[in-house]
Design a protein around this motif. Structure first.
Motif, PDB file in Angstrom:
ATOM      1  N   ASP A 177      42.229  50.766  43.435  1.00 33.03           N
ATOM      2  CA  ASP A 177      42.575  49.343  43.524  1.00 33.03           C
ATOM      3  C   ASP A 177      41.791  48.533  42.495  1.00 33.03           C
ATOM      4  OD1 ASP A 177      44.442  49.663  45.523  1.00 33.03           O
ATOM      5  OD2 ASP A 177      43.099  49.060  47.143  1.00 33.03           O
ATOM      6  N   THR A 178      40.509  48.786  42.383  1.00 28.05           N
ATOM      7  CA  THR A 178      39.665  48.063  41.439  1.00 28.05           C
ATOM      8  C   THR A 178      40.102  48.322  39.997  1.00 28.05           C
ATOM      9  OG1 THR A 178      37.794  48.167  42.955  1.00 28.05           O
ATOM     10  CG2 THR A 178      37.287  47.756  40.641  1.00 28.05           C
ATOM     11  N   LYS A 193      43.741  46.772  39.387  1.00 28.12           N
ATOM     12  CA  LYS A 193      43.795  45.304  39.417  1.00 28.12           C
ATOM     13  C   LYS A 193      43.447  44.712  38.047  1.00 28.12           C
ATOM     14  CE  LYS A 193      43.056  44.497  44.305  1.00 28.12           C
ATOM     15  NZ  LYS A 193      42.141  44.047  45.349  1.00 28.12           N
ATOM     16  N   VAL A 237      46.796  44.571  35.898  1.00 31.32           N
ATOM     17  CA  VAL A 237      47.996  43.905  36.406  1.00 31.32           C
ATOM     18  C   VAL A 237      48.405  42.815  35.421  1.00 31.32           C
ATOM     19  CG1 VAL A 237      48.873  42.414  38.255  1.00 31.32           C
ATOM     20  CG2 VAL A 237      47.524  44.432  38.818  1.00 31.32           C
TER      21      VAL A 237
END
Length: 74
Positions: free
Chosen positions: A12-13, A16, A19
């Motif tokens: 996720d880190t 992100k 994105v």
């Protein structure tokens, strides 16, 4: 054991940060440059993700030519 293991939070880190960016923008390892001399490379998007985003190293395994290929080279 896999060479690259990420927890869900780690992924996720990492993801992100990229994105709303194009693959060209995140291609810090110039993976797309290979398509200049080899325009029919497939899977280039996955290579960009693996090498420039996730940090995998490029690993190319060269095999010895078969005896038939060696004869053709001579």
């Amino acid at each position: 054991m896999a060479l690259h293991e990420f927890t869900r939070n780690e992924l996720d880190t990492i993801l992100k940060k990229v994105v709303n960016k194009t693959l060209g923008q995140v291609d810090v390892n110039n993976v797309f440059a290979r398509t200049i001399t080899h325009p029919k490379i497939t899977g280039i998007a996955g290579d960009v993700v693996e090498q420039s985003i996730l940090g995998y190293l490029l690993c190319i395994i060269f095999e010895e030519p078969s005896p038939k290929a060696q004869l053709q080279l001579q």
